[in-house]
Motif scaffolding. Structure first.
Motif, PDB file in Angstrom:
ATOM      1  N   HIS A   1       0.439  -0.981   0.278  1.00  0.00           N
ATOM      2  CA  HIS A   1       0.278   0.063   0.234  1.00  0.00           C
ATOM      3  C   HIS A   1       0.902   1.138  -0.275  1.00  0.00           C
ATOM      4  N   LEU A   2       1.782   0.858   0.178  1.00  0.00           N
ATOM      5  CA  LEU A   2       2.979   2.131   0.402  1.00  0.00           C
ATOM      6  C   LEU A   2       3.596   2.346  -1.139  1.00  0.00           C
ATOM      7  N   ILE A   3       3.593   1.563  -1.837  1.00  0.00           N
ATOM      8  CA  ILE A   3       4.185   1.518  -3.351  1.00  0.00           C
ATOM      9  C   ILE A   3       2.913   1.856  -4.229  1.00  0.00           C
ATOM     10  N   ASP A   4       1.820   1.365  -3.836  1.00  0.00           N
ATOM     11  CA  ASP A   4       0.489   1.884  -4.907  1.00  0.00           C
ATOM     12  C   ASP A   4      -0.234   2.379  -3.936  1.00  0.00           C
ATOM     13  N   PRO A   5      -0.604   3.237  -2.931  1.00  0.00           N
ATOM     14  CA  PRO A   5      -1.645   3.315  -2.966  1.00  0.00           C
ATOM     15  C   PRO A   5      -3.472   3.632  -3.174  1.00  0.00           C
ATOM     16  N   SER A   6      -3.267   3.619  -4.467  1.00  0.00           N
ATOM     17  CA  SER A   6      -4.141   4.130  -5.465  1.00  0.00           C
ATOM     18  C   SER A   6      -6.389   2.990  -5.057  1.00  0.00           C
ATOM     19  N   LYS A   7      -6.821   3.653  -4.798  1.00  0.00           N
ATOM     20  CA  LYS A   7      -7.847   3.051  -4.643  1.00  0.00           C
ATOM     21  C   LYS A   7      -8.041   1.554  -4.702  1.00  0.00           C
ATOM     22  N   TYR A   8      -7.511   0.909  -5.911  1.00  0.00           N
ATOM     23  CA  TYR A   8      -8.241  -0.737  -5.985  1.00  0.00           C
ATOM     24  C   TYR A   8      -6.385  -1.252  -6.014  1.00  0.00           C
ATOM     25  N   GLY A   9      -5.794  -0.307  -5.755  1.00  0.00           N
ATOM     26  CA  GLY A   9      -3.738  -1.400  -5.651  1.00  0.00           C
ATOM     27  C   GLY A   9      -4.080  -2.494  -5.191  1.00  0.00           C
ATOM     28  N   LEU A  10      -4.478  -2.719  -4.119  1.00  0.00           N
ATOM     29  CA  LEU A  10      -4.477  -3.883  -3.025  1.00  0.00           C
ATOM     30  C   LEU A  10      -5.040  -5.013  -3.675  1.00  0.00           C
ATOM     31  N   VAL A  11      -6.293  -4.180  -4.282  1.00  0.00           N
ATOM     32  CA  VAL A  11      -7.221  -5.576  -5.613  1.00  0.00           C
ATOM     33  C   VAL A  11      -6.242  -6.083  -6.468  1.00  0.00           C
ATOM     34  N   ARG A  12      -5.578  -5.239  -6.519  1.00  0.00           N
ATOM     35  CA  ARG A  12      -4.990  -5.672  -8.366  1.00  0.00           C
ATOM     36  C   ARG A  12      -3.606  -5.959  -7.684  1.00  0.00           C
ATOM     37  N   PHE A  13      -2.897  -5.971  -6.660  1.00  0.00           N
ATOM     38  CA  PHE A  13      -2.202  -6.587  -5.973  1.00  0.00           C
ATOM     39  C   PHE A  13      -2.139  -8.318  -5.548  1.00  0.00           C
ATOM     40  N   GLY A  14      -3.881  -8.523  -5.123  1.00  0.00           N
ATOM     41  CA  GLY A  14      -3.994  -9.691  -4.995  1.00  0.00           C
ATOM     42  C   GLY A  14      -4.271 -10.830  -6.807  1.00  0.00           C
ATOM     43  N   MET A  15      -5.365  -9.745  -7.448  1.00  0.00           N
ATOM     44  CA  MET A  15      -5.633 -10.573  -8.358  1.00  0.00           C
ATOM     45  C   MET A  15      -3.973 -10.931  -9.514  1.00  0.00           C
ATOM     46  N   LEU A  16      -3.371 -10.094  -8.857  1.00  0.00           N
ATOM     47  CA  LEU A  16      -1.895 -10.333 -10.072  1.00  0.00           C
ATOM     48  C   LEU A  16      -1.077 -10.780 -10.193  1.00  0.00           C
ATOM     49  N   GLY A  17      -0.630 -10.642  -8.358  1.00  0.00           N
ATOM     50  CA  GLY A  17       0.386 -11.603  -7.520  1.00  0.00           C
ATOM     51  C   GLY A  17      -0.469 -12.852  -7.752  1.00  0.00           C
ATOM     52  N   THR A  18      -1.218 -13.460  -7.309  1.00  0.00           N
ATOM     53  CA  THR A  18      -1.701 -14.467  -7.514  1.00  0.00           C
ATOM     54  C   THR A  18      -1.532 -15.025  -8.358  1.00  0.00           C
ATOM     55  N   ALA A  19      -2.089 -14.620  -9.450  1.00  0.00           N
ATOM     56  CA  ALA A  19      -1.420 -15.112 -10.641  1.00  0.00           C
ATOM     57  C   ALA A  19      -0.654 -15.506 -11.470  1.00  0.00           C
ATOM     58  N   VAL A  20       0.505 -14.827 -10.560  1.00  0.00           N
ATOM     59  CA  VAL A  20       1.701 -14.918 -11.441  1.00  0.00           C
ATOM     60  C   VAL A  20       2.111 -15.541 -10.586  1.00  0.00           C
ATOM     61  N   GLY A  21       2.245 -15.826  -9.020  1.00  0.00           N
ATOM     62  CA  GLY A  21       2.539 -16.676  -8.830  1.00  0.00           C
ATOM     63  C   GLY A  21       2.089 -18.193  -9.110  1.00  0.00           C
ATOM     64  N   LEU A  22       0.849 -18.544  -9.093  1.00  0.00           N
ATOM     65  CA  LEU A  22       0.564 -19.862  -9.517  1.00  0.00           C
ATOM     66  C   LEU A  22       1.031 -20.422 -10.480  1.00  0.00           C
ATOM     67  N   MET A  23       0.909 -19.141 -11.749  1.00  0.00           N
ATOM     68  CA  MET A  23       1.497 -20.158 -13.169  1.00  0.00           C
ATOM     69  C   MET A  23       3.651 -20.081 -12.455  1.00  0.00           C
ATOM     70  N   LEU A  24       4.023 -19.626 -11.693  1.00  0.00           N
ATOM     71  CA  LEU A  24       5.572 -19.977 -10.978  1.00  0.00           C
ATOM     72  C   LEU A  24       5.182 -21.538 -10.843  1.00  0.00           C
ATOM     73  N   ASP A  25       4.157 -21.229  -9.855  1.00  0.00           N
ATOM     74  CA  ASP A  25       4.502 -22.292  -8.964  1.00  0.00           C
ATOM     75  C   ASP A  25       3.974 -23.780  -9.665  1.00  0.00           C
ATOM     76  N   SER A  26       3.156 -23.236 -10.708  1.00  0.00           N
ATOM     77  CA  SER A  26       2.766 -24.590 -11.705  1.00  0.00           C
ATOM     78  C   SER A  26       4.706 -25.074 -12.135  1.00  0.00           C
ATOM     79  N   ILE A  27       5.373 -23.972 -12.243  1.00  0.00           N
ATOM     80  CA  ILE A  27       6.604 -24.156 -12.773  1.00  0.00           C
ATOM     81  C   ILE A  27       7.267 -24.963 -11.885  1.00  0.00           C
ATOM     82  N   SER A  28       7.414 -24.967 -10.879  1.00  0.00           N
ATOM     83  CA  SER A  28       8.664 -25.485  -9.700  1.00  0.00           C
ATOM     84  C   SER A  28       8.254 -26.448  -9.100  1.00  0.00           C
ATOM     85  N   LEU A  29       6.947 -26.679  -8.898  1.00  0.00           N
ATOM     86  CA  LEU A  29       5.822 -27.837  -8.751  1.00  0.00           C
ATOM     87  C   LEU A  29       5.707 -29.065  -9.821  1.00  0.00           C
ATOM     88  N   SER A  30       6.177 -28.617 -10.623  1.00  0.00           N
ATOM     89  CA  SER A  30       6.442 -30.134 -12.170  1.00  0.00           C
ATOM     90  C   SER A  30       8.076 -29.725 -11.627  1.00  0.00           C
TER      91      SER A  30
END
Length: 140
Positions: free
Chosen positions: A65-94
């Motif tokens: 929130h210090l980096i992106d204090p905008s109204k939907y910054g944490l929502v974008r981080f939740g959605m996009l951060g999860t998408a990136v993490g899931l893709m990278l975890d599919s690689i790490s788990l396989s």
């Protein structure tokens, strides 16, 4: 709605950094903190790890929130951060023998259970958002 470059690059890069830190933690300490899903201690260990994860995600959300204090910054981080993490975890788990060389197959399964629940927590940016926003004047 069109996102500016900053509005999507910041949460994507932040999500990749969080994924890297978590992956490094479990690479070096996962064999110490994870037990088999059939072990009697699995549920207490799982609950403890998820409690620590919730606290860590709360702190990450406050920091983000210090980096992106905008109204939907944490929502974008939740959605996009999860998408990136899931893709990278599919690689790490396989390729778990490369990413988590000290974990047994049972511990990798335990990690998979933990990470699925953790992404559920990551998708709830409201944990930190309510702490970051102040009610407007006149609101009781």
């Amino acid at each position: 709605m069109k996102l500016s470059t900053r509005e999507w690059v910041t949460p994507v890069v932040s999500g990749a950094i969080v994924w890297l830190l978590v992956t490094l933690f479990f690479r070096y300490f996962g064999h110490h903190v994870l037990v088999s899903v059939t072990h009697d201690l699995f549920f207490p260990v799982f609950l403890g790890l998820e409690a620590v994860t919730a606290i860590a995600l709360y702190l990450v959300g406050l920091s983000y929130h210090l980096i992106d204090p905008s109204k939907y910054g944490l929502v974008r981080f939740g959605m996009l951060g999860t998408a990136v993490g899931l893709m990278l975890d599919s690689i790490s788990l396989s390729n778990h023998t490369l990413f988590f060389p000290h974990m047994s197959d049972e511990q990798v399964l335990s990690f998979s259970v933990w990470v699925v629940f953790a992404y559920g927590l990551h998708l709830d940016p409201g944990l930190a958002e309510h702490s970051c926003t102040r009610p407007s004047k006149g609101v009781v």
